[in-house]
Scaffold this active site. Structure first.
Site, PDB file in Angstrom:
ATOM      1  N   GLN A   1     -37.172 106.245  50.629  1.00 25.95           N
ATOM      2  CA  GLN A   1     -37.546 106.921  51.865  1.00 25.95           C
ATOM      3  C   GLN A   1     -39.064 106.831  52.033  1.00 25.95           C
ATOM      4  O   GLN A   1     -39.814 107.529  51.354  1.00 25.95           O
ATOM      5  CB  GLN A   1     -37.048 108.366  51.825  1.00 25.95           C
ATOM      6  CG  GLN A   1     -35.542 108.474  51.570  1.00 25.95           C
ATOM      7  CD  GLN A   1     -34.690 107.973  52.738  1.00 25.95           C
ATOM      8  OE1 GLN A   1     -34.765 108.495  53.843  1.00 25.95           O
ATOM      9  NE2 GLN A   1     -33.907 106.916  52.504  1.00 25.95           N
TER      10      GLN A   1
ATOM     11  N   ALA B   1     -32.235 117.031  57.737  1.00 28.53           N
ATOM     12  CA  ALA B   1     -32.134 115.701  57.131  1.00 28.53           C
ATOM     13  C   ALA B   1     -33.234 114.768  57.647  1.00 28.53           C
ATOM     14  O   ALA B   1     -34.000 115.118  58.541  1.00 28.53           O
ATOM     15  CB  ALA B   1     -30.757 115.130  57.417  1.00 28.53           C
ATOM     16  N   HIS B   2     -33.247 113.566  57.112  1.00 29.45           N
ATOM     17  CA  HIS B   2     -34.342 112.637  57.448  1.00 29.45           C
ATOM     18  C   HIS B   2     -34.300 112.212  58.917  1.00 29.45           C
ATOM     19  O   HIS B   2     -33.258 112.024  59.508  1.00 29.45           O
ATOM     20  CB  HIS B   2     -34.368 111.425  56.538  1.00 29.45           C
ATOM     21  CG  HIS B   2     -33.106 110.655  56.390  1.00 29.45           C
ATOM     22  ND1 HIS B   2     -33.021 109.536  55.593  1.00 29.45           N
ATOM     23  CD2 HIS B   2     -31.866 110.827  56.927  1.00 29.45           C
ATOM     24  CE1 HIS B   2     -31.801 109.064  55.648  1.00 29.45           C
ATOM     25  NE2 HIS B   2     -31.084 109.808  56.441  1.00 29.45           N
ATOM     26  N   ASN B   3     -35.517 112.094  59.463  1.00 26.87           N
ATOM     27  CA  ASN B   3     -35.715 111.579  60.822  1.00 26.87           C
ATOM     28  C   ASN B   3     -35.177 112.486  61.917  1.00 26.87           C
ATOM     29  O   ASN B   3     -35.080 112.072  63.069  1.00 26.87           O
ATOM     30  CB  ASN B   3     -35.158 110.159  60.956  1.00 26.87           C
ATOM     31  CG  ASN B   3     -35.859 109.215  59.994  1.00 26.87           C
ATOM     32  OD1 ASN B   3     -35.298 108.797  58.988  1.00 26.87           O
ATOM     33  ND2 ASN B   3     -37.119 108.949  60.265  1.00 26.87           N
TER      34      ASN B   3
ATOM     35  N   SER C   1     -31.434 111.951  61.879  1.00 24.56           N
ATOM     36  CA  SER C   1     -31.831 111.311  63.135  1.00 24.56           C
ATOM     37  C   SER C   1     -31.445 112.088  64.382  1.00 24.56           C
ATOM     38  O   SER C   1     -31.570 111.564  65.493  1.00 24.56           O
ATOM     39  CB  SER C   1     -31.256 109.890  63.227  1.00 24.56           C
ATOM     40  OG  SER C   1     -31.707 109.103  62.152  1.00 24.56           O
TER      41      SER C   1
END
Lengths: 340, 340, 340
Positions: free
Chosen positions: C201, C242-244, C262
């Site tokens: 990441q 979570a990521h993004n 996302s």
């Protein structure tokens, strides 16, 4: 490896022993996995078949399984075999776990205005702030933090890495697991002009005696008054207790539960894993909430309450969910049929 | 800023390169955001239109998009472009992240009876207790805690602030993120006379090789036997794994999942975010649980399983939920109509 | 104990005071619990009856309750009494909480290449890594960790035990509670041959000004680009971002919420406790998600959205759930009746 005899165990449990008192025991095991060096127990009658087949050196049973157990081999009879098993594990730990010596690890950072009992154990890299009071026989694990004026009652244990904020209090014989946060700010804001103004949380947290709180569980401090957890409450891991919640004595909650602000949970309630209890509600004593259920209204009658969507293969679920999404239509079709 | 060439990247990925090998690359980016200094990739065919429009200095694609990619510009062809992207990120990190030098930070508190490999890195303020064993090339981040007799396999990395309790074990090449708690007590009590008697948790946790566990996730130690996480398992953040759960090899779980005690999850299962799996169940290998679904029974057939209430505007939901609450009534009305 | 006068409070809140300006006040309390030494407030008109009965030394009200309040006793009139209460708590804290003195505790481990403002407070056993930048008036609580190149904006406070990873950034006047993890790895893997290959990441986390994040909440770093939390966002405890993910300005989320990768959440959205928002979705500004609801599709219209199974006594739920499981059958029976 620790070893003991069946006789010694029987004495510890105040059990009647039928069988060789000198038989050596070096483990506690389930009926299925026990070897002749292990002691086991039968608590749930549905495992009765496993009793007969067990290789255990001795088995703890209740009076009703006395004959069946004796036919197999060495037997310890107690009134409540699950309780007997629990007490056996407690005694076992006193014999096998390293004792925490009293004293303060030199790497700990203790404010000189804190009070630490001479019989307490303070682990490495612990921080204790001013006016905190650490009672007799308390154990504070490594990396834990005790805020100003917090009090830790006698014989309470904090695992490594517990954060216990200022003006929070816990009674005696408690157990807080790693990652627990007691006394973080409750979630309170006044909305104004499209943004939020913080309401400082001026209350604390008060926790009774014999309370156990699981890993990474959070208990927020109250807005004006304290968040309260009464005597004997047991909380599992990753639970969120919001500000001004009051949990009654001897209630128990499984992992991942959330309780929103100002909700009152009666004594002896149980809450299954991942259940969610909304705010400003009142659950009567003896209410039992099933796992993954959402409590959206107060509950005044004791009993078991449930509510989650039944799982199915994905295609079936999609079809059923589509109908649920349009249930008013189906209901209206039934109405129309009734009017014919 | 790190820079490399397309040629160098192609070599790393064992890719066929069509385009200028000397083109300088200083970033990895998505097709949409890539500049001529960035390399990108096409893994999901639904982004094909983005490929043609991308400004990337080079694009990694699979054989089926070779012509399309070449028409745009520099192209690296690999058999599996998503895997190629993954390997590129791994190599990138070796080139850009600070290396952890072997050695023990002077502020760490290491019991003299612990064994720490000379090639291991122990960060600041780490605590390692007696008889713990830290393997070759291990990295232990700041504020982490390793309990007595715990073992950390070679090349496993612990981010800052991981708590890894006594008698727990992890294999090689693992990765534990910040806030992870391994080996907290399982939630076990014998109810007696309206209160709970603690069952001490005598088992540990055994984790295989190549396991990654996300931030603030908890894995409880077993009651009598160990909680087990097999090789290659990937757990996201804020997951609760209760005592005596067994997670099969290469299973993966998204964030906020809960798995209750003694449940067995087969190899290669996947569990979507916030799903809840009740205790004492058995999920066959290859079962896939959708997000937010509640598994309340064992599942013996591989496949995708789902179950959550479909969301709607609040007014519609209230109407549909009211009918759900009285579905037996609706069913009875249909029955009556059928009998006419 | 801190004491002040009604006159002093009125000045702080810019309130009109009707009553004895010299009246001494030593606490803030609810209408029900207030003694004559306490000041209280009426924000929610449904507590109007409590106003009349309150023993408070003074009550903050809005213009519409001015007469009613005056009939009871001392009254402070402000345009928005809940906002007035919020500001009162803020001022109260400045008068009653210990000030964090600027300076670095000698037990902290600060990399010489880090930049720490001389007005910042760095608590005991804090770790700050190379190139990190700690702004003016920042407070870093005990046991916190600041990674390489991370930046902490002026007047932001980190409670004890916050982990703030490398290359993450937060603006000014933020507040991160204990156990927060910012910048742990997003959950990204390329499946290959029955196992998972890690996608490193490479992005970070960017957090705006005036953001508050609750205890044990996790915000993952982005895969390639940053995870973004805009200005004024308020996150409660045990939330997974979570990521993004991109959370728009002044959005607020209650405890135990999960947001998958996302997803974009518009400005001013609110998300109730334990709601779950799936990945790659887009929620328009002004969407409000009820507690325990699962957002499985993008929502383009502002409004309140809900979806959870209504709770009932267990027997009723079992019956209703059984029908839900076979709703297609019930629908088909209705169809058949319609065709008669």
């Amino acid at each position: 490896v620790f070893q003991t005899t069946l006789a010694h165990i029987a004495t510890q449990l105040d059990a009647e022993l039928i069988g060789d008192p000198a038989c050596m025991i070096s483990a506690i095991a389930t009926l299925q996995t026990a070897t002749p060096c292990a002691i086991s127990f039968l608590a749930n009658p549905q495992y009765q078949a496993q009793l007969t087949a067990s290789q255990a050196g001795g088995v703890i049973v209740g009076p009703r399984h006395r004959e069946l157990a004796m036919a197999r081999g060495a037997t310890l009879v107690v009134s409540d075999p699950y309780l007997g098993f629990a007490k056996l594990t407690q005694w076992w730990v006193t014999q096998t776990r390293a004792v925490c010596e009293p004293g303060i690890h030199p790497s700990a950072v203790i404010d000189p205005r804190a009070t630490v009992a001479s019989t307490a154990h303070i682990g490495p890299l612990v921080v204790v702030q001013a006016q905190a009071v650490i009672g007799d026989g308390v154990e504070i694990g490594a990396h834990s933090f005790i805020g100003q004026r917090a009090t830790i009652g006698a014989y309470t244990r904090l695992a490594p890495r517990v954060t216990f904020h200022a003006d929070c209090h816990i009674g005696t014989h408690g157990l807080l697991h790693s990652g627990v946060v007691i006394g973080s700010d409750g979630f309170g804001f006044a909305p104004t002009q499209g943004r939020y103004e913080k309401i400082e949380q001026l209350g604390g947290v008060r926790i009774g005696h014999h309370v156990e709180i699981g890993a990474n569980t959070c208990v927020d401090r109250g807005a004006l008054e304290d968040t309260i957890i009464d005597e004997g409450v047991k909380l599992d891991n990753l639970i969120q207790i919001a500000h001004n919640v009051h949990i009654g004595a001897h209630a128990a909650m499984a992992g991942c539960v959330g309780v929103a602000g100002s909700t009152i949970i009666g004594a002896g309630c149980t809450v299954g894993g991942a259940a969610m209890i909304l705010g400003h509600l009142n659950l009567a004593p003896g209410v039992h909430v099933s796992a993954a259920s959402v409590v959206s209204r107060s509950i005044s009658q004791p009993g078991q309450y449930s509510g989650f969507f039944p799982i199915a293969d994905n295609a079936s679920w999609e079809k059923n969910a589509a109908i649920v999404r349009n249930l008013t239509t189906l209901r209206d079709r039934v109405r129309r049929l009734e009017k014919i």
